[in-house]
Design a protein around this motif. Sequence first.
Motif, PDB file in Angstrom:
ATOM      1  N   VAL A 150      85.261 -28.647 -61.036  1.00 28.50           N
ATOM      2  CA  VAL A 150      85.370 -29.135 -59.467  1.00 28.50           C
ATOM      3  C   VAL A 150      85.808 -28.903 -58.451  1.00 28.50           C
ATOM      4  O   VAL A 150      86.032 -28.768 -57.401  1.00 28.50           O
ATOM      5  N   HIS A 151      87.195 -29.338 -59.284  1.00 25.45           N
ATOM      6  CA  HIS A 151      88.430 -29.619 -58.199  1.00 25.45           C
ATOM      7  C   HIS A 151      88.794 -27.993 -57.249  1.00 25.45           C
ATOM      8  O   HIS A 151      89.514 -28.016 -56.560  1.00 25.45           O
ATOM      9  N   HIS A 152      88.597 -27.473 -58.684  1.00 26.12           N
ATOM     10  CA  HIS A 152      88.467 -25.722 -57.637  1.00 26.12           C
ATOM     11  C   HIS A 152      87.301 -25.473 -56.691  1.00 26.12           C
ATOM     12  O   HIS A 152      88.606 -25.122 -55.202  1.00 26.12           O
ATOM     13  N   VAL A 153      86.521 -26.096 -56.190  1.00 28.28           N
ATOM     14  CA  VAL A 153      85.248 -26.028 -55.252  1.00 28.28           C
ATOM     15  C   VAL A 153      86.431 -27.128 -54.012  1.00 28.28           C
ATOM     16  O   VAL A 153      86.407 -26.720 -52.439  1.00 28.28           O
ATOM     17  N   ASP A 154      87.100 -28.024 -54.454  1.00 30.47           N
ATOM     18  CA  ASP A 154      87.529 -29.488 -54.014  1.00 30.47           C
ATOM     19  C   ASP A 154      89.259 -28.380 -53.008  1.00 30.47           C
ATOM     20  O   ASP A 154      89.086 -28.547 -51.593  1.00 30.47           O
ATOM     21  N   LEU A 155      89.199 -26.821 -53.542  1.00 31.39           N
ATOM     22  CA  LEU A 155      90.507 -26.507 -52.711  1.00 31.39           C
ATOM     23  C   LEU A 155      89.629 -25.809 -51.602  1.00 31.39           C
ATOM     24  O   LEU A 155      90.683 -26.158 -50.224  1.00 31.39           O
ATOM     25  N   GLY A 156      88.836 -25.993 -51.851  1.00 32.65           N
ATOM     26  CA  GLY A 156      87.764 -25.389 -50.425  1.00 32.65           C
ATOM     27  C   GLY A 156      88.554 -23.775 -49.640  1.00 32.65           C
ATOM     28  O   GLY A 156      89.154 -23.838 -48.657  1.00 32.65           O
ATOM     29  N   ALA A 157      88.763 -23.185 -50.657  1.00 29.88           N
ATOM     30  CA  ALA A 157      89.902 -21.957 -50.636  1.00 29.88           C
ATOM     31  C   ALA A 157      88.638 -20.517 -51.000  1.00 29.88           C
ATOM     32  O   ALA A 157      89.654 -19.555 -51.277  1.00 29.88           O
ATOM     33  N   GLY A 158      87.707 -20.851 -50.308  1.00 34.57           N
ATOM     34  CA  GLY A 158      86.659 -19.524 -51.103  1.00 34.57           C
ATOM     35  C   GLY A 158      85.992 -19.757 -52.463  1.00 34.57           C
ATOM     36  O   GLY A 158      84.996 -19.318 -52.562  1.00 34.57           O
ATOM     37  N   TYR A 159      86.518 -20.688 -53.215  1.00 34.82           N
ATOM     38  CA  TYR A 159      85.273 -21.069 -54.458  1.00 34.82           C
ATOM     39  C   TYR A 159      84.304 -22.415 -54.222  1.00 34.82           C
ATOM     40  O   TYR A 159      85.142 -23.050 -54.029  1.00 34.82           O
ATOM     41  N   ASP A 160      83.207 -21.969 -54.431  1.00 29.96           N
ATOM     42  CA  ASP A 160      81.821 -22.255 -54.201  1.00 29.96           C
ATOM     43  C   ASP A 160      81.082 -23.312 -55.480  1.00 29.96           C
ATOM     44  O   ASP A 160      81.506 -22.518 -56.366  1.00 29.96           O
ATOM     45  N   PRO A 161      80.417 -23.837 -54.875  1.00 34.68           N
ATOM     46  CA  PRO A 161      78.785 -24.309 -56.539  1.00 34.68           C
ATOM     47  C   PRO A 161      78.138 -22.860 -57.136  1.00 34.68           C
ATOM     48  O   PRO A 161      78.177 -23.119 -58.269  1.00 34.68           O
ATOM     49  N   VAL A 162      78.066 -21.865 -55.758  1.00 32.87           N
ATOM     50  CA  VAL A 162      77.074 -20.935 -56.555  1.00 32.87           C
ATOM     51  C   VAL A 162      78.075 -19.737 -57.227  1.00 32.87           C
ATOM     52  O   VAL A 162      77.780 -19.516 -58.149  1.00 32.87           O
ATOM     53  N   ASP A 163      79.545 -20.124 -57.886  1.00 33.89           N
ATOM     54  CA  ASP A 163      80.264 -19.633 -58.491  1.00 33.89           C
ATOM     55  C   ASP A 163      80.623 -20.112 -59.296  1.00 33.89           C
ATOM     56  O   ASP A 163      81.077 -19.647 -60.512  1.00 33.89           O
ATOM     57  N   TRP A 164      79.900 -21.035 -59.703  1.00 37.07           N
ATOM     58  CA  TRP A 164      80.005 -21.563 -61.382  1.00 37.07           C
ATOM     59  C   TRP A 164      79.567 -21.139 -62.182  1.00 37.07           C
ATOM     60  O   TRP A 164      78.687 -20.487 -61.924  1.00 37.07           O
ATOM     61  N   PRO A 165      79.957 -20.888 -63.546  1.00 37.05           N
ATOM     62  CA  PRO A 165      79.026 -20.182 -64.443  1.00 37.05           C
ATOM     63  C   PRO A 165      77.555 -20.872 -64.845  1.00 37.05           C
ATOM     64  O   PRO A 165      77.138 -22.346 -64.902  1.00 37.05           O
ATOM     65  N   GLU A 166      76.568 -20.805 -64.966  1.00 31.51           N
ATOM     66  CA  GLU A 166      75.189 -21.309 -65.352  1.00 31.51           C
ATOM     67  C   GLU A 166      75.475 -21.836 -66.012  1.00 31.51           C
ATOM     68  O   GLU A 166      74.215 -23.388 -65.773  1.00 31.51           O
ATOM     69  N   GLY A 167      75.818 -22.156 -67.272  1.00 33.13           N
ATOM     70  CA  GLY A 167      75.959 -23.407 -68.075  1.00 33.13           C
ATOM     71  C   GLY A 167      76.334 -24.324 -67.676  1.00 33.13           C
ATOM     72  O   GLY A 167      76.037 -25.201 -67.669  1.00 33.13           O
ATOM     73  N   PHE A 168      77.659 -24.273 -67.030  1.00 34.01           N
ATOM     74  CA  PHE A 168      78.145 -25.372 -66.672  1.00 34.01           C
ATOM     75  C   PHE A 168      77.578 -25.504 -65.279  1.00 34.01           C
ATOM     76  O   PHE A 168      77.682 -27.044 -65.699  1.00 34.01           O
ATOM     77  N   ALA A 169      76.908 -24.837 -64.741  1.00 32.65           N
ATOM     78  CA  ALA A 169      76.356 -25.889 -63.780  1.00 32.65           C
ATOM     79  C   ALA A 169      74.775 -26.489 -63.845  1.00 32.65           C
ATOM     80  O   ALA A 169      74.998 -28.299 -63.369  1.00 32.65           O
ATOM     81  N   GLN A 170      74.754 -26.261 -65.154  1.00 39.18           N
ATOM     82  CA  GLN A 170      73.634 -26.759 -65.810  1.00 39.18           C
ATOM     83  C   GLN A 170      73.679 -28.267 -66.550  1.00 39.18           C
ATOM     84  O   GLN A 170      73.478 -29.287 -66.497  1.00 39.18           O
ATOM     85  N   ARG A 171      74.890 -27.791 -66.918  1.00 36.65           N
ATOM     86  CA  ARG A 171      75.804 -28.816 -67.730  1.00 36.65           C
ATOM     87  C   ARG A 171      76.160 -30.232 -66.561  1.00 36.65           C
ATOM     88  O   ARG A 171      75.358 -31.407 -67.523  1.00 36.65           O
ATOM     89  N   LEU A 220      72.948 -25.338 -56.619  1.00 40.67           N
ATOM     90  CA  LEU A 220      73.055 -25.629 -54.926  1.00 40.67           C
ATOM     91  C   LEU A 220      72.698 -27.725 -55.534  1.00 40.67           C
ATOM     92  O   LEU A 220      72.864 -29.078 -55.032  1.00 40.67           O
ATOM     93  N   LEU A 221      71.869 -27.658 -56.476  1.00 42.91           N
ATOM     94  CA  LEU A 221      71.519 -29.146 -57.290  1.00 42.91           C
ATOM     95  C   LEU A 221      72.612 -29.927 -57.463  1.00 42.91           C
ATOM     96  O   LEU A 221      72.758 -31.092 -56.534  1.00 42.91           O
ATOM     97  N   ALA A 222      73.245 -29.317 -58.442  1.00 46.05           N
ATOM     98  CA  ALA A 222      74.753 -30.137 -58.807  1.00 46.05           C
ATOM     99  C   ALA A 222      75.130 -30.113 -58.094  1.00 46.05           C
ATOM    100  O   ALA A 222      75.911 -31.810 -58.370  1.00 46.05           O
ATOM    101  N   GLY A 223      75.687 -29.203 -57.062  1.00 42.58           N
ATOM    102  CA  GLY A 223      76.634 -29.821 -56.181  1.00 42.58           C
ATOM    103  C   GLY A 223      76.950 -29.990 -54.920  1.00 42.58           C
ATOM    104  O   GLY A 223      77.635 -31.083 -54.681  1.00 42.58           O
ATOM    105  N   TRP A 224      75.222 -30.399 -55.051  1.00 42.79           N
ATOM    106  CA  TRP A 224      74.771 -31.213 -53.756  1.00 42.79           C
ATOM    107  C   TRP A 224      74.806 -32.838 -54.011  1.00 42.79           C
ATOM    108  O   TRP A 224      75.230 -33.562 -53.446  1.00 42.79           O
ATOM    109  N   LEU A 225      74.670 -32.830 -55.806  1.00 42.14           N
ATOM    110  CA  LEU A 225      74.416 -34.332 -56.097  1.00 42.14           C
ATOM    111  C   LEU A 225      75.562 -34.775 -57.249  1.00 42.14           C
ATOM    112  O   LEU A 225      75.784 -36.130 -56.154  1.00 42.14           O
ATOM    113  N   ILE A 226      76.406 -34.778 -56.505  1.00 40.29           N
ATOM    114  CA  ILE A 226      77.992 -34.563 -56.547  1.00 40.29           C
ATOM    115  C   ILE A 226      78.771 -34.458 -55.486  1.00 40.29           C
ATOM    116  O   ILE A 226      79.917 -34.813 -55.889  1.00 40.29           O
ATOM    117  N   GLY A 227      78.089 -34.058 -54.164  1.00 37.73           N
ATOM    118  CA  GLY A 227      79.059 -34.579 -52.860  1.00 37.73           C
ATOM    119  C   GLY A 227      79.572 -33.212 -52.909  1.00 37.73           C
ATOM    120  O   GLY A 227      80.849 -33.140 -51.920  1.00 37.73           O
TER     121      GLY A 227
END
Length: 238
Positions: free
Chosen positions: A142-163, A209-216
Amino acid sequence: MTVDPLVLIAEVDRATERLLRTAGTLDRSTLAEPSRLPGWSRGHVLTHLARSADALVNLLTGARTGQHVPAYASVAARDADIAAGADRPLDAHLDDLRGGAKRFAEACAAMPPEAWAAVVRSHRGDRVAAVLVWTRLRELEVHHVDLGAGYDPVDWPEGFAQRLLNEAAGDLATREDVPALTLRPTDAGRTLTIGPAGAGPTVAGPVHLLAGWLIGRSTGTGLTVTPNGPLPTPPDWI
């Protein structure tokens, strides 16, 4: 994704390497730029990730020894450490992240099997030590995304995003300030309900996308709402 902490450690290692690759592209100037977290620079985010690794080491140590070892000395001390480390040069950040990762891995390796069932006290309440490896993985991704340096929820591994989606939806479903929602992943998993079934709109889209949106962590672009209308604004999660 498995809940076995010994299996998740490998996922933590891979997430750490992804974070280090992104962090390695930054320099003194870009480290000082704002992150996606209000009031924090990218340097604040990286420092937080290093210090949170040590906080989890403290909790693991308490679980292993049977003593109460707080994650942080205090909230004020936590905030002061993050502020003090934010303006360091890149090499110092990278060394700190690697050091925290090493200490966390060593603390996990030192845990006897029975210690994983010990209850530890964190800012989110009492929990068994076994969930701390997932906690570290979630912090990294999550904080990797927060860096705003090119890593986004679309880059999360599928299993991680699901959990993550299941955890966030389950937590929000216990709160009274959350509007009723139905979450329908279009690529995997099961439909999730927050509040009374059918009492709110259905938000559908890919799991990440659902996970990223749900946690802001994303605007929700690419999600659909039924019946047609504006995308709800989820409350702060953690």
